[in-house]
Design a protein around this motif. Structure first.
Motif, short mmCIF file in Angstrom:
data_model
loop_
_atom_site.label_atom_id
_atom_site.label_comp_id
_atom_site.label_asym_id
_atom_site.label_seq_id
_atom_site.Cartn_x
_atom_site.Cartn_y
_atom_site.Cartn_z
N SER A 486 0.81 -1.23 0.00
CA SER A 486 0.00 0.00 0.00
C SER A 486 0.84 1.27 0.00
O SER A 486 0.32 2.34 -0.31
N ILE A 487 2.13 1.18 0.36
CA ILE A 487 2.93 2.40 0.30
C ILE A 487 3.90 2.40 -0.88
O ILE A 487 4.78 3.23 -0.99
N MET A 488 3.69 1.44 -1.78
CA MET A 488 4.62 1.30 -2.91
C MET A 488 4.83 2.59 -3.71
O MET A 488 5.97 2.92 -4.05
N PRO A 489 3.75 3.34 -4.04
CA PRO A 489 3.98 4.56 -4.83
C PRO A 489 4.94 5.53 -4.15
O PRO A 489 5.84 6.08 -4.78
N GLY A 490 4.79 5.70 -2.83
CA GLY A 490 5.69 6.58 -2.09
C GLY A 490 7.11 6.08 -2.12
O GLY A 490 8.06 6.84 -2.31
N VAL A 491 7.26 4.76 -1.94
CA VAL A 491 8.60 4.17 -1.93
C VAL A 491 9.27 4.37 -3.29
O VAL A 491 10.44 4.72 -3.39
N LEU A 492 8.48 4.17 -4.35
CA LEU A 492 9.04 4.34 -5.70
C LEU A 492 9.44 5.79 -5.96
O LEU A 492 10.47 6.07 -6.57
N ALA A 493 8.60 6.72 -5.46
CA ALA A 493 8.95 8.13 -5.63
C ALA A 493 10.28 8.43 -4.93
O ALA A 493 11.14 9.13 -5.46
N GLY A 494 10.44 7.84 -3.74
CA GLY A 494 11.70 8.00 -3.02
C GLY A 494 12.86 7.43 -3.81
O GLY A 494 13.93 8.05 -3.92
N GLY A 495 12.63 6.27 -4.42
CA GLY A 495 13.67 5.66 -5.25
C GLY A 495 14.04 6.57 -6.41
O GLY A 495 15.23 6.72 -6.74
N ALA A 496 13.04 7.21 -7.01
CA ALA A 496 13.32 8.11 -8.13
C ALA A 496 14.20 9.28 -7.68
O ALA A 496 15.14 9.68 -8.37
#
Lengths: 558, 378
Positions: A486-496
């Motif tokens: 459920s927090i994947m989008p935030g994690v991916l944004a952090g990765g970016a």
């Protein structure tokens, strides 16, 4: 021993809440167990999760602790020699530049934010993001373009000399003023973005009260608006001053020597004792800035009353309109149009000279590889830290969180220096491999991944965790199987964010790259310092284009 | 374990893909070699054809070679590419490395070959026991005074220190004619001043070592302090200086002679001259130094390093070593790549054996640091 006991205890604890102390265990262990739960407010995390967090904190902070440690044993000789002549001069260079850039960047950032957000400037919506654009130009790239244009053999000289009465070309980009100008132009958006956001949230009521007291607009700005903006300005000022302290590329290209450059050159000539002594001074300097931030944040607490919030009105510029427009356009020309124009011009020439060849793609591939891997590793390592911090608050999880910021606050040269020391003497197998670059990127930029992830995590109710725990999942499994999706989008944004910061990073890459492994940033630095601009420009342009990726995210965040 | 079996296929696919890419790269490399050899002699064509047929060379040499080089990348990369093309050994280069990096890494040796433009650095490493000698073919083409005792290092090209000046700004007699001249503050007043390199530069370290041999420490330190105070520009490298002097940013600069040769080859900004200092009767003579190669003791690819030493001593490759630097080859049989270079025989050189520089190396860096020139840039 105690950990084992605790994990055992935890599992019991999760299963049935009633049976707390195991009657067979000795009294001392029982006491420790009770204390342990008290530390965690009766809700200790599982062993695996805690260990993961501790390992991350360790990795993040060890290089810096190691540098500090080594500097203490650098010998009185090194200390005295440097304290005598070197440190005072470097301190002056570094401090005066930091203060000057911060002050001017704040002035530009605040005034632009004010004009663009609060006045009826033509095209204000467009200017709001155009003014943030210098953020995508790394200052060392900006410095290259300024050398090309204003350097002693630059285009500006030809123009200058074409004018009959001006005499000899008098601009000297290789000076305090050159560095000052370049760093200011490419860092002011930090203040601009944060202050714009604050201005947009400002309540109109206060201004109206002031106006009813007969305050003029300028008086309102100084007496009402500015105090409200102080936290935002302070936050921006911290970002800028920390950046100036850590910058290596721009100052080195413009031949100005601050602590970072001195550390880099000492390291390059393998005077490791001196390098670590200088690093310790720089660490202290950074701490001072962070301490100032904490102090001022405590003192300034302003409250916005949300229930009577009204959007601020747009001020009429009137006769000031042309002047405001000229100002905004000037900043845009110097901080965006000029550097991008120069890069496009030289990239075109480079293209005609066929420099965009296999070799170029090799460098690009290297950049891509280390940055992407760093992003993935950072996303993975951020998870246990943010999960611990959000679900298991205690001084231990706060400590882990703070330690994870160590590399973020400190310059890349120090992180790299620590890693060279550690890996050369203690872990030689990894010395001179590109894994070290990845690790350095993670240490430098993990907090970017953490912040993005935390924002998402705060939106997920702890009830979900509790439900999963009640079904018998240990905490780490809850984190991976229930929370992560459920927090994947935030994690991916952090990765970016980590990816983009990594692709721009210069000093740590320079110091840690193994033989034969150049990245785009390293090539841009090298070609530019050899004045081979048509070879430097394509790589620089690519870095700028990649940096555009998170701009949308940043603009939304502020 | 079985659960993760599905992961195996993508991993294998990636592996195959990588292998495929690798093969592609190899093909292109051989194609490159073919193209290159076209321009060279027929003999070599035959050789490479044979090589292709039997794959003998490839079987003998493969893997990689790690080269640390203290020289400018522009001068070295072509040589390394040539070696890579001709032998199939993958060269991994670290350019502008400091000799002290080898000292720091001696417990964990990374480099196979060290290339330097300063005999002082090379001999210093030799004295520390970090280099390894050898009996190479064609070693006799290099005079003994340009090699270490057991060929731990071999110098291949030579250079002299001197002053490049801009003819539009000053005339020859307005340029210092000796190193001693620079004590004088008047040189700070020439139009736009003069330029030197940062003290960490290998050429500058050799220069200072030579002065210590001549004058002793105290006077030399005063000299370093004088140029530090009086120079208008302090640059990272000599390439910056020749470009700056050519463009009129400074009237003259202290460089190695081949930077003058390089500037003359530029399409513009090339109205420059060069003064070899201290040439008069009874003066110390020009300060010489040399660039050379050395095999690092205990390097990870010792066999390839040995092959490289033999390869670089082939006359054709000695010339390639000089390459774009336009230095003067030490082998007297070879024509200097820059026609108008002053022959070594016509110059008056300082009477110091180059090897002597090694005894000065470490203290010189300390002296430069004490004079404060190590970190300045301007």
């Amino acid at each position: 021993m105690t950990d084992k006991y605790n994990s055992h205890d935890n599992q019991q604890n999760t299963g049935t809440n009633a049976k707390v102390g195991d009657s067979r265990s000795p009294a001392l262990l029982r006491f420790i167990g009770r204390r342990w739960r008290a530390v965690w407010n009766g809700n200790p995390p599982g062993l695996i999760l805690l260990l993961a967090g501790l390992v991350v904190a360790l990795i993040m902070s060890v290089p810096i602790i190691y540098v500090a440690w080594r500097s203490l044993f650098a010998g009185a000789d090194s200390w005295l020699r440097l304290l005598d002549g070197r440190i005072p001069a470097l301190l002056w260079n570094t401090a005066s530049l930091t203060i000057a850039v911060t002050v001017l960047a704040i002035s530009i950032g605040v005034s632009l934010a004010w004009i663009v957000v609060r006045t009826d400037l033509p095209g204000r919506k467009t200017w709001q993001w155009l003014m943030a654009l210098p953020l995508v130009i790394p200052p060392y790239v900006g410095a290259v373009t300024y050398i090309i244009v204003f350097g002693p053999s630059g285009w500006a000289r030809d123009l200058w000399e074409a004018v009959p009465f001006l005499g000899d070309y008098a601009l000297n980009i290789y000076s305090f003023w050159g560095v000052f100008l370049v760093l200011t132009l490419f860092t002011y958006p930090y203040v601009f973005l944060i202050v714009s956001a604050s201005l947009r949230r400002m309540n109109r009521n206060y201004e109206e009260v002031a106006r009813s007291q007969g305050y003029s607009t300028s008086k309102i700005f100084w007496k009402v608006n500015l105090p409200f903006l102080r936290p935002a300005i302070g936050a921006g000022a911290i970002l800028i001053s920390l950046y100036v302290l850590s910058d290596f590329g721009a100052i080195a290209m413009l031949r100005y020597v601050t602590f970072t450059a001195a550390i880099y050159f000492q390291r390059a000539s393998f005077d490791t004792a001196s390098a670590s002594v200088l690093s310790l001074v720089l660490i202290v300097l950074t701490m001072v800035i962070l301490w100032i931030e904490v102090r001022t944040r405590k003192k300034n607490k302003f409250y916005q009353t949300s229930n009577s919030y009204r959007e601020p009105d747009t001020l009429k510029l009137g006769k000031w309109k042309p002047l405001a427009l000229v100002y905004v356009i000037t900043v845009f020309l110097f901080s965006v149009a000029l550097p991008i124009g120069v890069l496009l011009y030289w990239t075109y020439i480079g293209f005609e000279q066929h420099v965009i060849d296999e070799r170029f793609f090799g460098f690009a591939w290297n950049s891509l590889k280390v940055s992407a891997l760093a992003a993935v590793v950072a996303m993975v390592l951020a998870l246990p830290v943010i999960y611990l911090k959000s679900r298991y608050p205690s001084f231990i999880s706060t400590g882990i969180d703070k330690l994870s910021y160590a590399g973020y606050a400190l310059p890349g040269v120090i992180v790299a220096l620590g890693m060279v020391f550690i890996f050369n003497t203690h872990i030689p197998a990894f010395y001179n491999t590109y894994y070290l670059i990845i690790l350095a990127f993670v240490i430098r930029f993990l907090p970017q991944a953490m912040q993005a992830g935390e924002a998402s995590l705060s939106l997920v109710s702890p009830r979900i965790d509790e439900a999963a725990r009640s079904l018998g999942y240990p905490p780490w499994k809850v984190m991976l199987k229930v929370i992560l999706p459920s927090i994947m989008p935030g994690v991916l944004a952090g990765g970016a964010l980590v990816f983009v910061s990594s692709i721009k990073e210069l000093p740590a890459t320079l110091m840690l790259r193994p033989p034969g492994f150049d990245t785009l940033a390293v090539r841009v630095y090298y070609e530019a310092s050899e004045a081979i601009y048509y070879q430097a420009a394509p790589g620089a342009l690519l870095i700028v284009l990649v940096s555009l990726i998170p701009l949308r995210y940043l603009l939304k965040k502020y | 374990m079985k659960k993760y079996k599905f992961l195996l296929y993508p991993v294998m696919a990636l592996g195959l893909l990588a292998a495929g890419c690798g093969a592609d790269g190899d093909d292109e490399e051989t194609a490159d070699t073919g193209a290159d050899t076209d321009q060279e002699t027929e003999e070599q064509d035959d050789e490479s054809a044979e090589g292709d047929g039997t794959d003998e060379e490839a079987a003998e040499l493969d893997g990689e070679l790690v080269v640390y080089s203290a020289r400018n990348e522009q001068f070295v990369q072509a040589l390394l590419d040539k070696f890579e093309d001709e032998t199939g050994v993958e060269v991994r280069a670290l350019h502008e490395a400091d000799p002290l990096q080898l000292v720091e890494e001696q417990a964990n040796v990374q480099a196979d070959i060290f290339i330097s433009n300063d005999v002082g650095g090379l001999e210093y490493l030799n004295q520390e026991g970090l280099l390894e000698g050898g009996d190479y073919e064609n070693i006799d083409s290099i005079d003994e005074q340009y090699r270490a005792e057991n060929n731990e290092w071999i110098a291949l090209s030579t250079r002299a220190r001197g002053f490049i000046y801009n003819k539009d700004m000053v005339s020859e007699d307005e340029v210092p004619s000796s190193m001693e001249d620079l004590f004088d503050e008047e040189w700070a007043d020439v139009p736009n001043g003069y330029a030197i390199t940062r003290g960490g530069n290998g050429g500058m370290i050799g220069n200072v070592s030579a002065l210590r041999y001549e004058w002793g420490d105290e006077r030399t330190q005063e000299w370093v302090e004088a140029i530090r105070d009086n120079a208008a520009g302090i640059f990272e490298g000599h390439g910056d200086i020749r470009r700056a002097v050519g463009a009129g940013e400074h009237a003259f600069g202290l460089v190695n002679n081949y930077y003058y040769h390089q500037q003359l080859e530029e399409p513009n900004d090339n109205n420059v001259g060069f003064v070899y200092p201290d040439q008069g009767e009874g003066e110390m003579g020009a300060i010489a130094n040399a660039a050379g190669v050395s095999k690092v003791s205990g390097g990870p690819n010792s066999e390839n390093a040995e092959a490289f030493m033999n390869w670089v001593l082939e006359e054709e490759n000695q010339l390639a070593f000089v390459g774009e630097s336009l230095e003067v080859p030490i082998n007297p049989e070879l024509e200097p790549p820059f026609e108008d270079a002053v022959p070594v025989t016509e110059l008056n050189f300082q009477d110091m054996p180059l090897r002597e520089l090694g005894n000065y190396f470490q203290d010189t860096t300390r002296l430069i640091e004490d004079a404060g020139l190590d970190l300045d840039l301007r």
